[in-house]
Design an enzyme around this catalytic site. Structure first.
Site, PDB file in Angstrom:
ATOM      1  N   SER A 117      19.748  66.965   8.240  1.00  0.00           N
ATOM      2  CA  SER A 117      20.190  66.345   6.987  1.00  0.00           C
ATOM      3  C   SER A 117      19.489  67.064   5.854  1.00  0.00           C
ATOM      4  O   SER A 117      18.421  67.666   6.058  1.00  0.00           O
ATOM      5  CB  SER A 117      19.786  64.864   6.988  1.00  0.00           C
ATOM      6  OG  SER A 117      19.841  64.341   5.674  1.00  0.00           O
ATOM      7  N   TYR A 121      14.067  57.458   8.279  1.00  0.00           N
ATOM      8  CA  TYR A 121      15.142  58.463   8.404  1.00  0.00           C
ATOM      9  C   TYR A 121      14.657  59.844   7.954  1.00  0.00           C
ATOM     10  O   TYR A 121      14.833  60.846   8.665  1.00  0.00           O
ATOM     11  CB  TYR A 121      16.351  58.017   7.565  1.00  0.00           C
ATOM     12  CG  TYR A 121      17.567  58.905   7.705  1.00  0.00           C
ATOM     13  CD1 TYR A 121      18.477  58.733   8.749  1.00  0.00           C
ATOM     14  CD2 TYR A 121      17.819  59.920   6.789  1.00  0.00           C
ATOM     15  CE1 TYR A 121      19.599  59.547   8.875  1.00  0.00           C
ATOM     16  CE2 TYR A 121      18.938  60.736   6.904  1.00  0.00           C
ATOM     17  CZ  TYR A 121      19.829  60.543   7.943  1.00  0.00           C
ATOM     18  OH  TYR A 121      20.939  61.351   8.063  1.00  0.00           O
TER      19      TYR A 121
END
Ligand code: NAD
Length: 280
Positions: free
Chosen positions: A165, A178
């Site tokens: 990401s 995350y």
């Protein structure tokens, strides 16, 4: 259906790129994993469609892939559970003879501000997003090593693509679990790439920016949220799962044989510090 490039054109561009190869995509019954599994099938690979829940959605992906004339199966496994990952890779080898491409895509969010974040929320995201990729990559590597390079199939003994990401480099308040998991994926990917390159196993990552999937529905569902989000994207559009699928297909192919240990950002420029376009 490909929303930006006609599916038939994508088919023509990628036809045969991965012919005779077997791919395993985790979390492949939704969003990016689904588009990626379909993209790999369109490029000629047989595909194992992993899912943790939602058999029907997984079977729909299998149907779409087999319509390209390749083979596909749905396989239920939780990527954070060692025995389930081992069984999944064993089944892949049993059904398809071997494994050539792993796309470690499964991921999740459990958001909370820092002091409200429970240990369970922290642990769950690390277990799925980081440990899950570790387990899948380890089991895939054992099979790549057992089989070695088959020159008629690919120049590499195996390809691992980690779904990371932009948050492997962009800090993200309210999402410390995350962001930490994706920062971990970056270093895990680079370390594995260094360790496995001499065996002709290529490890790389794709780092999506904002892609329209169920994981981030709240960020694109309303016009206000969409406008806020677009301020972070110089290219001025939210990405589609197919944008990521195209990158994965290319990275997995021999066209990218000399690409080792790289993160390909597919983010419409989100990592270009867009705030500095007018400030600074
Ligand atoms: P999604 O929610 O549509 O898909 C996630 C998939 O992972 C689902 O199929 C889900 O069932 C599966 N999954 C979750 N836990 C699992 C487990 N324990 N075992 C097996 N499968 C499991 O979201 P998405 O956007 O398609 O996310 C896919 C990947 O892309 C994730 O790693 C995510 O972090 C990454 N990503 C997404 C975006 C985005 O904007 N959508 C941006 C950057 C990175």
């Amino acid at each position: 259906m490909d929303s930006h490039i006609e599916a038939s054109r994508v088919g023509a561009l990628s036809a045969g790129l991965l012919k005779g190869q077997t791919a395993l995509v985790t979390g492949a019954n939704s969003g990016i994993g689904k588009a990626t599994a379909i993209g790999l099938g369109r490029a000629g690979a047989d595909v194992v469609v992993n899912y943790v829940s939602g058999l029907e959605a997984a079977e729909e992906v299998v149907r779409e892939i087999t319509s390209f004339g390749v083979r596909a199966v749905a396989h239920e496994a939780d990527v954070s559970q060692e025995a389930q990952v081992t069984a999944m890779v064993d089944r892949t080898v049993q059904d398809f003879g071997t494994l050539d491409i792993l796309v470690a895509n499964a991921g999740m969010q459990r958001d909370a501000t820092f002091t409200d974040m429970t240990l369970a929320q922290w642990q769950k995201v690390l277990d799925v997003n980081l440990t899950g990729q570790f387990l899948c990559a380890r089991e895939a590597t054992k099979e790549f090593r057992r089989r070695g390079v088959v020159p008629e199939v690919s120049r590499a003994a195996g390809k691992i693509i980690c779904m990371s990401s932009v948050h492997q480099v962009i800090p993200w308040a309210g999402h410390v679990n995350y962001a930490s998991s994706k920062g971990g994926v970056q270093m895990m990917m680079q370390t594995l790439a260094q360790e496995l390159a001499p065996e002709k196993i290529r490890v790389n990552a794709v780092a999506p920016g904002a892609i329209r999937t169920p994981i981030n529905r709240s960020a694109w569902e309303t016009p206000e949220a969409r406008e806020d989000l677009l301020r972070l994207i110089p290219y001025d559009r939210i990405g589609d799962p197919e944008d990521i699928a195209h990158a994965v297909v290319l990275l997995a192919s021999d066209l990218m044989d000399y690409v080792v240990g790289t993160t390909l950002y597919v983010d419409g420029g989100m990592t270009l510090f867009p705030g500095f376009a007018t400030g600074g």
